[in-house]
Design a protein around this motif. Structure first.
Motif, short mmCIF file in Angstrom:
data_model
loop_
_atom_site.label_atom_id
_atom_site.label_comp_id
_atom_site.label_asym_id
_atom_site.label_seq_id
_atom_site.Cartn_x
_atom_site.Cartn_y
_atom_site.Cartn_z
N THR A 108 21.53 64.36 32.92
CA THR A 108 21.32 63.02 32.42
C THR A 108 21.19 62.99 30.83
O THR A 108 20.41 63.82 30.31
CB THR A 108 20.39 62.23 33.01
N SER A 167 20.33 56.39 30.49
CA SER A 167 20.16 55.85 31.60
C SER A 167 19.74 54.50 31.20
O SER A 167 18.50 54.28 30.74
CB SER A 167 19.22 56.69 32.69
N GLU A 216 24.12 55.24 34.53
CA GLU A 216 23.85 56.46 33.69
C GLU A 216 25.21 57.37 33.33
O GLU A 216 26.03 56.91 33.62
CB GLU A 216 23.34 57.44 35.12
N HIS A 276 17.41 56.93 37.40
CA HIS A 276 16.70 57.51 36.39
C HIS A 276 15.90 58.73 36.51
O HIS A 276 14.90 58.96 36.84
CB HIS A 276 15.35 56.54 35.94
#
Length: 348
Positions: free
Chosen positions: A32, A35, A82, A112
């Motif tokens: 990631t 987000s 995301e 998340h």
């Protein structure tokens, strides 16, 4: 050690360590970058008002059942906006046409968390267009929610629409309604958001706290009322005012996530006497009359295409980019000082 944002109770947030998940067949591993926090759905879990915390949704009967909660604290990894980099592709998928490859930037839903393990079929076609900044990918889902509401409104060129709620999704709905050829009146209780609505194409703005909204909408439409109202704030008094604002047989699209009993909503008043249409827009599906041509996937891709083509600006909606370690402060800001924030994005 990976990290995940979780709610441990109402208004309690922690960034917790978690073990790295394995990569099953048919999946991708994504690291990631950003987000986005939802100021609607997520805050219902943060505040403890989400119906899943007290009831169970039965998909067969499509009813909530009393007795046991569908989710319980800690609620881990909420989030549906995301952007990240593909780190690993399950070996049997290597080279599959249409799937992202290692190193690609992708958008999607994995919550998340610092790393997502996502079914490959959910990521087909989710490579971020090269001309887009990575942050833009965090708007695919919220943009689809706004576009879904505009499609449900069934707008026509020259019609009048009132958009109630000028948070991120409301501002996007204002812009998309303007692109659809409608004349937009934006309604909100915060003057800063109304000023932003003008930037996004609103012809008129009304402050819900100080202006006679329904009466003014009628004045602006030669006494008819709006052809359509889109209510996206999730507040029952706003839904009631939207029903007051539309013309006879006008349509109100309820796109907010309403919580609890309907205090402030009086269906025996204008709704009844003006025979208003009240329809729900929810991102679980598209308007039934469009299901042969539209899907939720098409909504998301279309919205990102509009951003890439310069038709919709999302960059100016990002008010805060917050390190994930400070996630608790971000939720306090959205909950207690909404006038100070629009889109808050967690950076991993």
């Amino acid at each position: 050690m990976e990290r995940v944002v979780q709610f441990t109770g109402p208004r309690q947030v922690e960034v917790a360590p978690c073990e790295r998940a394995g990569l099953p067949p048919g999946h991708l591993r994504v690291r990631t970058r950003y987000s986005g926090i939802s100021a609607g759905t997520e805050l219902t879990a943060y505040r403890g008002t989400n119906p899943y915390l007290t009831r169970t949704w039965d998909p067969a009967s499509r009813l909530f059942q009393e007795g046991s909660p569908g989710i319980e604290y800690p609620v881990a990894g909420w989030g549906y906006s995301e952007v990240g980099e593909v780190l690993e592709v399950s070996p049997e998928l290597a080279g599959t046409e249409g799937l992202p490859a290692v190193g690609d930037l992708v958008w999607g839903i994995w919550g998340h968390r610092s790393e997502g393990v996502v079914p490959a079929e959910r990521m087909a076609g989710h490579t971020l267009p090269a001309q887009l900044e990575p942050l833009a990918g965090a708007f695919a889902r919220v943009g689809a929610i706004a576009q879904n509401a505009v499609l449900a409104a069934d707008l026509h060129v020259g019609e009048d629409v009132a958009v109630f709620g000028q948070g991120v999704i409301g501002l996007l709905a204002t812009r998309l309604a303007r692109l659809s050829g409608a004349r937009v009146t934006a309604v909100d209780a915060l003057d800063a958001r109304l000023a932003k609505a003008v930037e996004y194409g609103a012809h008129h703005t009304l402050n819900a706290r100080t202006d006679a909204v329904a009466e003014t909408v009628r004045e602006l439409t030669e006494g008819r009322g709006a052809d359509v109202a889109i209510e996206i704030s999730g507040a029952y008094p706003a839904l009631h005012e939207a029903l007051r604002s539309v013309a006879v047989a006008g349509r109100v699209v309820a796109s907010g996530f309403y919580q609890g009993d309907g205090a402030g909503l009086r269906l025996g008043d204008e709704f009844h006497h003006n025979r208003a249409q009240l329809v729900c827009s929810q991102i679980g599906g598209v308007p039934p009359q469009l299901a042969g041509r539209w899907t939720v996937e098409r909504l998301q891709r279309t919205f990102l295409r509009l951003v890439a083509e310069g038709e919709v600006d999302v960059a100016s909606l990002v008010s805060h980019v917050v390190p994930v370690a400070e996630a608790a402060d971000a939720y306090v800001l959205l909950d207690e000082r909404p006038a100070d924030a629009l889109q808050i994005v967690l950076e991993f």
